[in-house]
Design a protein around this motif. Structure first.
Motif, PDB file in Angstrom:
ATOM      1  N   PRO A 170      91.059   4.269  25.449  1.00 16.58           N
ATOM      2  CA  PRO A 170      90.281   3.212  24.788  1.00 16.58           C
ATOM      3  C   PRO A 170      91.151   1.977  24.557  1.00 16.58           C
ATOM      4  N   ARG A 171      90.541   0.815  24.647  1.00 16.22           N
ATOM      5  CA  ARG A 171      91.276  -0.446  24.531  1.00 16.22           C
ATOM      6  C   ARG A 171      90.683  -1.308  23.432  1.00 16.22           C
ATOM      7  N   PRO A 172      91.518  -2.081  22.758  1.00 15.27           N
ATOM      8  CA  PRO A 172      90.970  -3.052  21.805  1.00 15.27           C
ATOM      9  C   PRO A 172      90.079  -4.053  22.557  1.00 15.27           C
ATOM     10  N   TYR A 173      88.995  -4.431  21.923  1.00 15.82           N
ATOM     11  CA  TYR A 173      88.046  -5.364  22.536  1.00 15.82           C
ATOM     12  C   TYR A 173      88.750  -6.639  23.007  1.00 15.82           C
ATOM     13  N   ALA A 174      89.622  -7.188  22.177  1.00  9.81           N
ATOM     14  CA  ALA A 174      90.313  -8.439  22.541  1.00  9.81           C
ATOM     15  C   ALA A 174      91.141  -8.264  23.815  1.00  9.81           C
ATOM     16  N   GLU A 175      91.769  -7.103  23.968  1.00 13.13           N
ATOM     17  CA  GLU A 175      92.558  -6.845  25.180  1.00 13.13           C
ATOM     18  C   GLU A 175      91.668  -6.790  26.417  1.00 13.13           C
ATOM     19  N   VAL A 176      90.513  -6.143  26.287  1.00  8.74           N
ATOM     20  CA  VAL A 176      89.581  -6.056  27.418  1.00  8.74           C
ATOM     21  C   VAL A 176      89.083  -7.442  27.801  1.00  8.74           C
ATOM     22  N   MET A 177      88.710  -8.235  26.804  1.00  9.51           N
ATOM     23  CA  MET A 177      88.211  -9.578  27.094  1.00  9.51           C
ATOM     24  C   MET A 177      89.307 -10.455  27.708  1.00  9.51           C
ATOM     25  N   GLU A 178      90.518 -10.317  27.240  1.00  9.73           N
ATOM     26  CA  GLU A 178      91.632 -11.104  27.793  1.00  9.73           C
ATOM     27  C   GLU A 178      91.905 -10.698  29.241  1.00  9.73           C
ATOM     28  N   SER A 179      91.857  -9.419  29.510  1.00 12.02           N
ATOM     29  CA  SER A 179      92.187  -8.917  30.847  1.00 12.02           C
ATOM     30  C   SER A 179      91.072  -9.125  31.858  1.00 12.02           C
ATOM     31  N   TRP A 180      89.831  -9.091  31.409  1.00 15.91           N
ATOM     32  CA  TRP A 180      88.704  -9.131  32.336  1.00 15.91           C
ATOM     33  C   TRP A 180      87.849 -10.380  32.218  1.00 15.91           C
ATOM     34  N   ARG A 181      88.344 -11.392  31.541  1.00 11.91           N
ATOM     35  CA  ARG A 181      87.541 -12.611  31.413  1.00 11.91           C
ATOM     36  C   ARG A 181      87.473 -13.329  32.765  1.00 11.91           C
ATOM     37  N   THR A 182      86.414 -14.055  32.931  1.00  9.29           N
ATOM     38  CA  THR A 182      86.234 -14.844  34.151  1.00  9.29           C
ATOM     39  C   THR A 182      85.406 -16.068  33.811  1.00  9.29           C
ATOM     40  N   SER A 183      85.642 -17.119  34.529  1.00  6.90           N
ATOM     41  CA  SER A 183      84.840 -18.320  34.329  1.00  6.90           C
ATOM     42  C   SER A 183      83.733 -18.416  35.376  1.00  6.90           C
ATOM     43  N   LEU A 223      80.433 -13.294  38.440  1.00 10.56           N
ATOM     44  CA  LEU A 223      81.234 -12.087  38.255  1.00 10.56           C
ATOM     45  C   LEU A 223      80.970 -11.517  36.863  1.00 10.56           C
ATOM     46  N   THR A 224      79.887 -10.818  36.757  1.00 15.54           N
ATOM     47  CA  THR A 224      79.467 -10.262  35.473  1.00 15.54           C
ATOM     48  C   THR A 224      79.912  -8.801  35.351  1.00 15.54           C
ATOM     49  N   VAL A 225      81.174  -8.549  35.608  1.00 16.70           N
ATOM     50  CA  VAL A 225      81.706  -7.192  35.634  1.00 16.70           C
ATOM     51  C   VAL A 225      81.527  -6.515  34.274  1.00 16.70           C
ATOM     52  N   TRP A 226      81.997  -7.153  33.212  1.00 12.89           N
ATOM     53  CA  TRP A 226      81.886  -6.591  31.872  1.00 12.89           C
ATOM     54  C   TRP A 226      80.425  -6.346  31.523  1.00 12.89           C
ATOM     55  N   GLU A 227      79.594  -7.332  31.705  1.00 13.26           N
ATOM     56  CA  GLU A 227      78.184  -7.229  31.346  1.00 13.26           C
ATOM     57  C   GLU A 227      77.498  -6.110  32.122  1.00 13.26           C
ATOM     58  N   ASP A 228      77.793  -6.012  33.414  1.00 12.05           N
ATOM     59  CA  ASP A 228      77.174  -4.973  34.232  1.00 12.05           C
ATOM     60  C   ASP A 228      77.603  -3.578  33.790  1.00 12.05           C
ATOM     61  N   ALA A 229      78.878  -3.404  33.466  1.00 15.55           N
ATOM     62  CA  ALA A 229      79.372  -2.091  33.024  1.00 15.55           C
ATOM     63  C   ALA A 229      78.706  -1.673  31.716  1.00 15.55           C
ATOM     64  N   VAL A 230      78.557  -2.610  30.784  1.00 17.80           N
ATOM     65  CA  VAL A 230      77.912  -2.304  29.502  1.00 17.80           C
ATOM     66  C   VAL A 230      76.421  -2.051  29.718  1.00 17.80           C
ATOM     67  N   GLU A 231      75.771  -2.884  30.521  1.00 16.10           N
ATOM     68  CA  GLU A 231      74.337  -2.735  30.768  1.00 16.10           C
ATOM     69  C   GLU A 231      74.017  -1.393  31.429  1.00 16.10           C
ATOM     70  N   ARG A 232      74.903  -0.916  32.289  1.00 15.36           N
ATOM     71  CA  ARG A 232      74.708   0.381  32.955  1.00 15.36           C
ATOM     72  C   ARG A 232      75.033   1.561  32.041  1.00 15.36           C
ATOM     73  N   GLY A 233      75.547   1.282  30.854  1.00 15.79           N
ATOM     74  CA  GLY A 233      75.885   2.353  29.926  1.00 15.79           C
ATOM     75  C   GLY A 233      77.193   3.041  30.259  1.00 15.79           C
ATOM     76  N   LEU A 234      78.101   2.339  30.941  1.00 11.29           N
ATOM     77  CA  LEU A 234      79.386   2.922  31.325  1.00 11.29           C
ATOM     78  C   LEU A 234      80.470   2.663  30.292  1.00 11.29           C
ATOM     79  N   LEU A 235      80.317   1.592  29.523  1.00 11.29           N
ATOM     80  CA  LEU A 235      81.262   1.226  28.469  1.00 11.29           C
ATOM     81  C   LEU A 235      80.490   0.952  27.191  1.00 11.29           C
ATOM     82  N   ALA A 236      81.152   1.174  26.060  1.00 10.27           N
ATOM     83  CA  ALA A 236      80.524   0.890  24.762  1.00 10.27           C
ATOM     84  C   ALA A 236      81.592   0.428  23.788  1.00 10.27           C
ATOM     85  N   CYS A 237      81.173  -0.364  22.828  1.00 15.50           N
ATOM     86  CA  CYS A 237      82.067  -0.826  21.767  1.00 15.50           C
ATOM     87  C   CYS A 237      81.902   0.072  20.552  1.00 15.50           C
TER      88      CYS A 237
END
Length: 76
Positions: free
Chosen positions: A20-33, A37-51
């Motif tokens: 498990p990773r701190p939310y801030a670390e995940v956002m820093e590592s996987w942010r995109t402009s 590239l909706t990687v984070w959003e897609d993973a959460v929407e598919r139910g693969l990751l949760a906060c």
């Protein structure tokens, strides 16, 4: 045709499934402009990751579905 984001989603979920990773670390590592590239959003929407909240901090964890389908031990 395969979604070009699929390998990135797999990488993100496998990384979080390892520990498990701190939310801030995940956002820093996987942010995109790039809005495509909706990687984070897609993973959460598919139910693969949760906060979750631990000791007042927000953490990201792989769900059972994420661990089962995207863990490093899962077949490609």
């Amino acid at each position: 045709m395969t979604d070009p984001k699929e390998p990135l989603i797999r990488d993100l979920v496998a990384w979080v499934a390892a520990a498990p990773r701190p939310y801030a670390e995940v956002m820093e590592s996987w942010r995109t402009s790039c809005p495509r590239l909706t990687v984070w959003e897609d993973a959460v929407e598919r139910g693969l990751l949760a906060c979750t909240t631990r000791d007042g901090a927000l953490w990201v964890e792989a769900t059972p579905a994420g661990r089962a389908g995207f863990s490093p031990a899962a077949p490609p």
